[in-house]
Design a protein around this motif. Sequence first.
Motif: not given
Length: 251
Positions: A81-82, A107, A111, A234
């Motif tokens: 997911r970042g 993003g 997301c 992400k």
Amino acid sequence: MLHQHTIAQLRDLKLLGMANALQRQMEQPGSSDMTFEERLAFLVQHESDHRNERRYTRLIQQAKLKYSQACIEDFDTRAGRGVERSQFTSLALSEWVSTGNTIVITGATGCGKTWLACALAQYACRMGHSARYLRITRLSEEIRTMRVTGTYTKWLTELARTDLVVLDDWGLVGLDAQARDALMEIVDDRCGSRGTIITSQLPVDHWHAWIGDAAIADAMLDRLLQQSHRMVLKGESLRAPSRSRTPKKPV
């Protein structure tokens, strides 16, 4: 009768939390075993909880969040997911609103940028901060309406007093002159004193060109980014795919 008279007086004094708590004490046999200090503390605590709940309800209604039920405890920070859980929690629980910091969430579409922004704003309301959600895609139209009705200046003043402003869909549509000027006013009023959240599909490096006017872009980005925290989400879109329609059988 004496207790009912006391409860009525508490309600007249707008001490509704204490009135409800006293009513419950009267209905619970075990409350007679409590000391005077314990019963008083119980009443005061319920009045405090009642006022906090009313304040939160008012703040969340005024915020007009797109996802008013979003909360930071439900945010998905799984791998890919970042955003790390510890990093996110540390930021969410910090004093970033009152110190005038900006949180930038970027993003791809779907997301979870808007949901996350609303969750942060909802938590700010739980902490007693005022908040307001704005969509940049509708800003120009809303400004035109407010100028016609004579409420534009009042709107800017209210935003300047709001602890947290969410600017959603930043960079999604082009800016006209009046929307650009309004954003400059909003950003300038908040610089260093009140929090801002920006969600955008557009990378930060492209913001200057999107704003359009070089001088305004320099001034706006300098104010926004000098005390900022960036999160790049992400992964695949979290939006549920539309259900395919079942084709009709031939007659």
